[in-house]
Design a protein around this motif. Sequence first.
Motif, PDB file in Angstrom:
ATOM      1  N   GLU A 126       1.528   6.702  -6.777  1.00 30.61           N
ATOM      2  CA  GLU A 126       0.448   7.598  -7.136  1.00 30.61           C
ATOM      3  C   GLU A 126       0.718   9.038  -6.701  1.00 30.61           C
ATOM      4  O   GLU A 126      -0.018   9.947  -7.064  1.00 30.61           O
ATOM      5  CB  GLU A 126      -0.867   7.093  -6.527  1.00 30.61           C
ATOM      6  CG  GLU A 126      -1.393   5.924  -7.342  1.00 30.61           C
ATOM      7  CD  GLU A 126      -2.559   5.217  -6.693  1.00 30.61           C
ATOM      8  OE1 GLU A 126      -2.830   5.475  -5.502  1.00 30.61           O
ATOM      9  OE2 GLU A 126      -3.194   4.417  -7.377  1.00 30.61           O
ATOM     10  N   ALA A 127       1.771   9.211  -5.921  1.00 28.28           N
ATOM     11  CA  ALA A 127       2.060  10.549  -5.411  1.00 28.28           C
ATOM     12  C   ALA A 127       2.439  11.490  -6.548  1.00 28.28           C
ATOM     13  O   ALA A 127       2.961  11.072  -7.576  1.00 28.28           O
ATOM     14  CB  ALA A 127       3.195  10.481  -4.390  1.00 28.28           C
ATOM     15  N   THR A 164       0.816  -1.201   0.000  1.00 33.18           N
ATOM     16  CA  THR A 164       0.000   0.000   0.000  1.00 33.18           C
ATOM     17  C   THR A 164       0.856   1.259   0.000  1.00 33.18           C
ATOM     18  O   THR A 164       0.592   2.213  -0.730  1.00 33.18           O
ATOM     19  CB  THR A 164      -0.925  -0.001   1.234  1.00 33.18           C
ATOM     20  OG1 THR A 164      -1.614  -1.248   1.236  1.00 33.18           O
ATOM     21  CG2 THR A 164      -1.917   1.121   1.168  1.00 33.18           C
ATOM     22  N   GLN A 165       1.916   1.233   0.830  1.00 34.72           N
ATOM     23  CA  GLN A 165       2.804   2.397   0.877  1.00 34.72           C
ATOM     24  C   GLN A 165       3.415   2.673  -0.487  1.00 34.72           C
ATOM     25  O   GLN A 165       3.500   3.808  -0.934  1.00 34.72           O
ATOM     26  CB  GLN A 165       3.939   2.154   1.864  1.00 34.72           C
ATOM     27  CG  GLN A 165       3.564   2.381   3.302  1.00 34.72           C
ATOM     28  CD  GLN A 165       4.758   2.117   4.201  1.00 34.72           C
ATOM     29  OE1 GLN A 165       5.893   2.327   3.819  1.00 34.72           O
ATOM     30  NE2 GLN A 165       4.492   1.645   5.399  1.00 34.72           N
ATOM     31  N   HIS A 188       3.775  16.525   1.498  1.00 34.56           N
ATOM     32  CA  HIS A 188       3.179  15.198   1.431  1.00 34.56           C
ATOM     33  C   HIS A 188       3.858  14.294   0.391  1.00 34.56           C
ATOM     34  O   HIS A 188       4.300  13.185   0.691  1.00 34.56           O
ATOM     35  CB  HIS A 188       1.696  15.355   1.108  1.00 34.56           C
ATOM     36  CG  HIS A 188       0.939  14.089   1.209  1.00 34.56           C
ATOM     37  ND1 HIS A 188       0.858  13.357   2.377  1.00 34.56           N
ATOM     38  CD2 HIS A 188       0.260  13.401   0.278  1.00 34.56           C
ATOM     39  CE1 HIS A 188       0.146  12.275   2.166  1.00 34.56           C
ATOM     40  NE2 HIS A 188      -0.230  12.275   0.894  1.00 34.56           N
ATOM     41  N   ASP A 196      -4.405  -5.452   2.070  1.00 34.59           N
ATOM     42  CA  ASP A 196      -5.169  -4.636   3.021  1.00 34.59           C
ATOM     43  C   ASP A 196      -6.404  -5.376   3.504  1.00 34.59           C
ATOM     44  O   ASP A 196      -6.730  -5.371   4.696  1.00 34.59           O
ATOM     45  CB  ASP A 196      -5.586  -3.317   2.360  1.00 34.59           C
ATOM     46  CG  ASP A 196      -4.455  -2.306   2.397  1.00 34.59           C
ATOM     47  OD1 ASP A 196      -3.412  -2.636   2.995  1.00 34.59           O
ATOM     48  OD2 ASP A 196      -4.617  -1.212   1.841  1.00 34.59           O
ATOM     49  N   LYS A 203       6.513  10.956   0.869  1.00 31.32           N
ATOM     50  CA  LYS A 203       6.305   9.613   0.331  1.00 31.32           C
ATOM     51  C   LYS A 203       7.491   9.189  -0.520  1.00 31.32           C
ATOM     52  O   LYS A 203       7.923   8.045  -0.467  1.00 31.32           O
ATOM     53  CB  LYS A 203       5.035   9.585  -0.521  1.00 31.32           C
ATOM     54  CG  LYS A 203       3.794   9.419   0.323  1.00 31.32           C
ATOM     55  CD  LYS A 203       2.590   9.128  -0.530  1.00 31.32           C
ATOM     56  CE  LYS A 203       1.432   8.687   0.352  1.00 31.32           C
ATOM     57  NZ  LYS A 203       0.159   8.817  -0.323  1.00 31.32           N
ATOM     58  N   GLY A 240       0.994   4.078  -2.819  1.00 27.99           N
ATOM     59  CA  GLY A 240       0.862   5.501  -2.518  1.00 27.99           C
ATOM     60  C   GLY A 240       1.994   6.297  -3.147  1.00 27.99           C
ATOM     61  O   GLY A 240       1.786   7.358  -3.723  1.00 27.99           O
TER      62      GLY A 240
END
Lengths: 373, 303
Positions: free
Chosen positions: A161-162, A154-155, B101, A230, B105, A158
């Motif tokens: 997708e950041a 998941t991280q 943010h 998840d 990440k 993320g």
Amino acid sequence: MKTPRITVSVGGGGVGKTTSSAALGLALARGGARTLVVTVDPARRLADALGVEIGQATREAPIDPRAEGRLFAKMPDPRSSIGDFMEWLFVDPVQRERVKKNPAYHELADSLAGVHEILTIALVQREIDTGDFDEVVLDTAPSRNALAFLTYPTQLLGLLEAKAMTWLASMADAAQGSEKRGGLFAWGRAKVEGLFGRVLGGSGIRNLADLFTELMSVRERWADLARKTDALLGHPRTRYMLIGAPSGGAIADIGYLVRSLERRKLRPTAVVLNRAEREPPLCEQAMLALLDQGRPEVVAADEAVLRETLTDLRREHELRHASADDAVRALEPRLPRGTPILRLPFVGPAQPSEIVLALADAWADHPLAVSRD
Amino acid sequence: MSTATATSGIADTLRCPVIYVTGKGGVGKSTVAGAIAVAKARKGLRVALMEVDDDEAGKRALRGADASVDHVVITFESAIETAFAPIVGGMMIARAVARQHAVKKLIRGMPATREFFSLEAVRKLKADGKHDVIVVDLPASGHAVDWLRVPGAFERFLAGGPLGALGRRVHDEVVARGQADVVIVALAEPLVIKETEQLSRRFLEEMGRRPSLVVVNRVASRDPEGSLEAAERVAAAFPDDPRPRELAAILRGRADLARDAFEALRLARGLDGVKVLAVPESAVDPSVLDVVRWLDLSAKVTA
């Protein structure tokens, strides 16, 4: 098709976590459940003890006739996980080779933290999808950060997708000479590129951007794994077993793990305290009673040396017992109210297979070691 | 022997200004790190015991210490912000960047950043000049080679950029030979020592040198001479009673353990160019003072 119940065992290093997870698996299998034990950080000795080999394959563990045909183990080898992981992630061999040639991959692959964990999770997921098992015991890496590893998919999703990634990817495009866009967007992008460029330097950023572009292209594989993981970790039937031992470090690790479970809105199912017996073994008491009888079969010299040895042994037990009591007292305020603490005995010097069998005996009939069906 | 106290204890075995202590979880690594720090502090040196992302292990290890040691904890965030500040032009911007943010990440997802920025924090602490010795308790996950090769990798991979330049400084100031000792803590089992041997070889191949010291922890002691034989004779005299046989089996296991520990020590002492010290097993966690005493004793015996 069956959906197995998952038991995640977590704890710090050196507490006998892997061994007691194997013992729990054995106790479940003895009770009739088809059980798979997966070890993230496999030890040669335990693999030998269970009678399996370290590697990607799932093998039956022929340790105990009472669990015949029901106990299986999977112990992926961390040393080959980078290669296996690349095969899993990049299905297209041409792309895989291209990634492997990227200097950024080359320099960083050895230190890619979490790759082995992700690979293991992917392998576990594959086994769950087969529907062959009633119970899966997932023994995580011996680290207080083991739960973070479990959320790596998941991280990383993320991360992919950041926005930063989008910038990096577009920088890679720019490096390859694609069309320029004007206006505010380009201005903002240029600012950020400049900032990253200042931090990372010239050639590094291009290689890194290329690498992330490759990762972006297989984003769906991540997304799928992240979603499934998840769902699995948050499933109401999934159990979290915290494993510890009577030492300051292990108790602190458990406290830390309870808090990281809480952050994920989860709570421990139970705490298993290894090396926490209440009584010395019966054989020591019996030998002492025998010596006290003054039987003629026992010569004086033997009696003297045995008394000395038994005194040493008893002192060790008393120390361990007191230390286990302290540990329970220290644990209680750190646990959610009502969390059961299961004390397993110290299994003295023995072969690893003997320890697994003895601990499975200690698990026997405990509600935690009974399969739901 | 008492005249040798000033020259041959654990404090004199390690001479570099930075000492990395590495080992798998549960081997007693933090206690050994604490013991080395205390031994150095007893010599009147200004000592820091540094931990990464954990503030409990060091506190526990220093409980009951009889010499003053500064306890320094590096957190990932603070290490990154401090490292970024000179590059982006100030702490304010660094903080804003590191807390943004998307960047957060990116940094967290990027491999080896934790290792790199933690080592940069070591470099900074050393450059501040307030300590003579910095003992770094490395995290149990990831072995010392994986940590210490990172600055060099950054230097090569990000050559020409400021992080590449920083990589070089970190390597030269707190990793290079003469600047840093590496202590491996291992358990007294032959298999574990074989792993240690592999690690030591990797050190030589990748870092061009060997670890300075291997501490073999939890060396099992022998039961009183003749106890196993006595138990076996009693078991033979009472063939219908299974209990004496069980006790004999336990004692046989303990004898095997003691033999394994002896063998492990022998193997460790065979490691080329690496000093080896032994710490005995105890039924419960030993205190830092116990470990200092054992390390000192072992150092004297070896010297």
